[in-house]
Design a protein around this motif. Structure first.
Motif, PDB file in Angstrom:
ATOM      1  N   LEU A  43       0.649  -2.836   6.021  1.00  0.00           N
ATOM      2  CA  LEU A  43       0.247  -1.671   6.808  1.00  0.00           C
ATOM      3  C   LEU A  43       0.900  -1.626   8.182  1.00  0.00           C
ATOM      4  CD1 LEU A  43      -3.560  -1.566   5.967  1.00  0.00           C
ATOM      5  CD2 LEU A  43      -1.809   0.032   5.172  1.00  0.00           C
ATOM      6  N   MET A  44       0.967  -2.761   8.843  1.00  0.00           N
ATOM      7  CA  MET A  44       1.462  -2.791  10.211  1.00  0.00           C
ATOM      8  C   MET A  44       2.984  -2.871  10.310  1.00  0.00           C
ATOM      9  SD  MET A  44      -1.385  -2.503  11.745  1.00  0.00           S
ATOM     10  CE  MET A  44      -0.959  -2.762  13.439  1.00  0.00           C
ATOM     11  N   ASN A  45       3.622  -3.590   9.367  1.00  0.00           N
ATOM     12  CA  ASN A  45       5.045  -3.877   9.516  1.00  0.00           C
ATOM     13  C   ASN A  45       5.907  -3.493   8.320  1.00  0.00           C
ATOM     14  OD1 ASN A  45       4.460  -5.214  12.023  1.00  0.00           O
ATOM     15  ND2 ASN A  45       3.719  -6.948  10.829  1.00  0.00           N
ATOM     16  N   GLY A  46       5.288  -3.065   7.238  1.00  0.00           N
ATOM     17  CA  GLY A  46       6.079  -2.778   6.040  1.00  0.00           C
ATOM     18  C   GLY A  46       6.734  -4.029   5.477  1.00  0.00           C
ATOM     19  N   ASN A  47       6.059  -5.148   5.590  1.00  0.00           N
ATOM     20  CA  ASN A  47       6.598  -6.442   5.183  1.00  0.00           C
ATOM     21  C   ASN A  47       6.813  -6.473   3.671  1.00  0.00           C
ATOM     22  OD1 ASN A  47       6.662  -9.226   4.272  1.00  0.00           O
ATOM     23  ND2 ASN A  47       6.056  -9.790   6.358  1.00  0.00           N
ATOM     24  N   ILE A  48       8.063  -6.543   3.258  1.00  0.00           N
ATOM     25  CA  ILE A  48       8.419  -6.518   1.837  1.00  0.00           C
ATOM     26  C   ILE A  48       7.912  -7.765   1.121  1.00  0.00           C
ATOM     27  CG2 ILE A  48      10.350  -6.543   0.209  1.00  0.00           C
ATOM     28  CD1 ILE A  48      11.844  -4.746   2.250  1.00  0.00           C
ATOM     29  N   THR A  67      -3.203  -1.768  -5.542  1.00  0.00           N
ATOM     30  CA  THR A  67      -1.963  -1.778  -4.758  1.00  0.00           C
ATOM     31  C   THR A  67      -1.340  -0.391  -4.623  1.00  0.00           C
ATOM     32  OG1 THR A  67      -0.622  -2.303  -6.700  1.00  0.00           O
ATOM     33  CG2 THR A  67      -1.430  -4.161  -5.371  1.00  0.00           C
ATOM     34  N   LEU A  68      -1.856   0.604  -5.329  1.00  0.00           N
ATOM     35  CA  LEU A  68      -1.244   1.943  -5.284  1.00  0.00           C
ATOM     36  C   LEU A  68      -1.118   2.511  -3.870  1.00  0.00           C
ATOM     37  CD1 LEU A  68       0.102   4.220  -6.836  1.00  0.00           C
ATOM     38  CD2 LEU A  68      -2.164   5.144  -7.343  1.00  0.00           C
ATOM     39  N   PRO A  69      -2.145   2.462  -3.033  1.00  0.00           N
ATOM     40  CA  PRO A  69      -1.958   3.005  -1.677  1.00  0.00           C
ATOM     41  C   PRO A  69      -0.870   2.260  -0.893  1.00  0.00           C
ATOM     42  CG  PRO A  69      -4.283   2.536  -2.086  1.00  0.00           C
ATOM     43  CD  PRO A  69      -3.507   2.013  -3.254  1.00  0.00           C
ATOM     44  N   TYR A  70      -0.749   0.958  -1.134  1.00  0.00           N
ATOM     45  CA  TYR A  70       0.279   0.172  -0.446  1.00  0.00           C
ATOM     46  C   TYR A  70       1.668   0.521  -0.992  1.00  0.00           C
ATOM     47  CZ  TYR A  70      -3.814  -2.222   1.191  1.00  0.00           C
ATOM     48  OH  TYR A  70      -5.035  -2.487   1.769  1.00  0.00           O
ATOM     49  N   ILE A  72       2.489   3.495  -2.163  1.00  0.00           N
ATOM     50  CA  ILE A  72       2.808   4.815  -1.594  1.00  0.00           C
ATOM     51  C   ILE A  72       3.296   4.657  -0.158  1.00  0.00           C
ATOM     52  CG2 ILE A  72       1.815   7.030  -0.878  1.00  0.00           C
ATOM     53  CD1 ILE A  72      -0.064   6.757  -3.376  1.00  0.00           C
ATOM     54  N   LEU A  73       2.622   3.821   0.612  1.00  0.00           N
ATOM     55  CA  LEU A  73       3.040   3.574   1.990  1.00  0.00           C
ATOM     56  C   LEU A  73       4.442   2.979   2.039  1.00  0.00           C
ATOM     57  CD1 LEU A  73       2.231   3.364   5.066  1.00  0.00           C
ATOM     58  CD2 LEU A  73       1.684   0.985   4.540  1.00  0.00           C
ATOM     59  N   MET A  74       4.683   1.961   1.226  1.00  0.00           N
ATOM     60  CA  MET A  74       5.996   1.311   1.226  1.00  0.00           C
ATOM     61  C   MET A  74       7.095   2.280   0.781  1.00  0.00           C
ATOM     62  SD  MET A  74       5.734  -1.754   2.430  1.00  0.00           S
ATOM     63  CE  MET A  74       7.244  -2.566   1.912  1.00  0.00           C
ATOM     64  N   ALA A  75       6.796   3.142  -0.180  1.00  0.00           N
ATOM     65  CA  ALA A  75       7.793   4.107  -0.652  1.00  0.00           C
ATOM     66  C   ALA A  75       8.048   5.195   0.383  1.00  0.00           C
ATOM     67  CB  ALA A  75       7.330   4.734  -1.966  1.00  0.00           C
ATOM     68  N   ASP A  76       6.980   5.724   0.981  1.00  0.00           N
ATOM     69  CA  ASP A  76       7.123   6.846   1.907  1.00  0.00           C
ATOM     70  C   ASP A  76       7.615   6.428   3.287  1.00  0.00           C
ATOM     71  OD1 ASP A  76       6.299   8.618  -0.035  1.00  0.00           O
ATOM     72  OD2 ASP A  76       4.252   8.809   0.731  1.00  0.00           O
ATOM     73  N   LYS A  77       6.976   5.452   3.867  1.00  0.00           N
ATOM     74  CA  LYS A  77       7.290   5.074   5.252  1.00  0.00           C
ATOM     75  C   LYS A  77       8.479   4.126   5.359  1.00  0.00           C
ATOM     76  CE  LYS A  77       5.087   3.482   9.499  1.00  0.00           C
ATOM     77  NZ  LYS A  77       3.826   3.026  10.104  1.00  0.00           N
TER      78      LYS A  77
END
Length: 146
Positions: A43-48, A67-70, A72-77
């Protein structure tokens, strides 16, 4: 515009589901894995690496779609191609029988129009990001990645 609206609806739904079921989930999770740390890093850093650890943790769990919301965040942001493929896998997984280990590509045809547009958006985005999972899924579906 429709994709963003669908994304928000799914994120809200999953967040609500997460809150409703969090007490039950916490009772079933091993306490020795720093899942909350991974979630915060994503959430804070997009840590792969944290994202990969989180998806591995939930891979064989009954809570796989947590993990779906995470994703979506990783894909979008953070434009993570692997997350784009994971969105596809998780949406297909929502339509499969519980306990199914591998996603069934034929389920794509059972999705409604909005769901198809949603997963295709992410598969195409992932293909542009050179994610092999997205490229193969599009090929297997007979859809151009352009």
């Amino acid at each position: 515009m429709k994709i963003k609206h669908v994304t928000k609806i799914i994120a809200i739904f999953l967040f609500s589901l997460h809150i409703c079921c969090s007490k039950e989930k916490d009772q079933n999770k091993p306490k020795d894995i720093p899942i909350e740390k991974y979630k915060k890093e994503i959430l804070m850093n997009g840590n792969i690496d944290a994202y990969k650890q989180l998806t591995l943790y939930y891979l064989n769990s009954p809570f796989h779609n947590e993990t779906l919301p995470y994703s979506i965040l990783m894909a979008d942001k953070y434009n993570n191609g692997d997350a784009c493929h994971e969105i596809f896998v998780q949406i297909i997984g929502l339509k499969q029988a519980p306990g199914t280990q591998h996603y069934d590509l034929s389920i794509f045809n059972k999705l409604n129009k909005g769901e198809k547009e949603y997963v295709l958006f992410y598969l195409k985005k992932g293909a542009k990001l050179k994610d092999i999972g997205c490229i193969v899924a599009l090929r297997d579906l007979g859809i151009s990645d352009k």
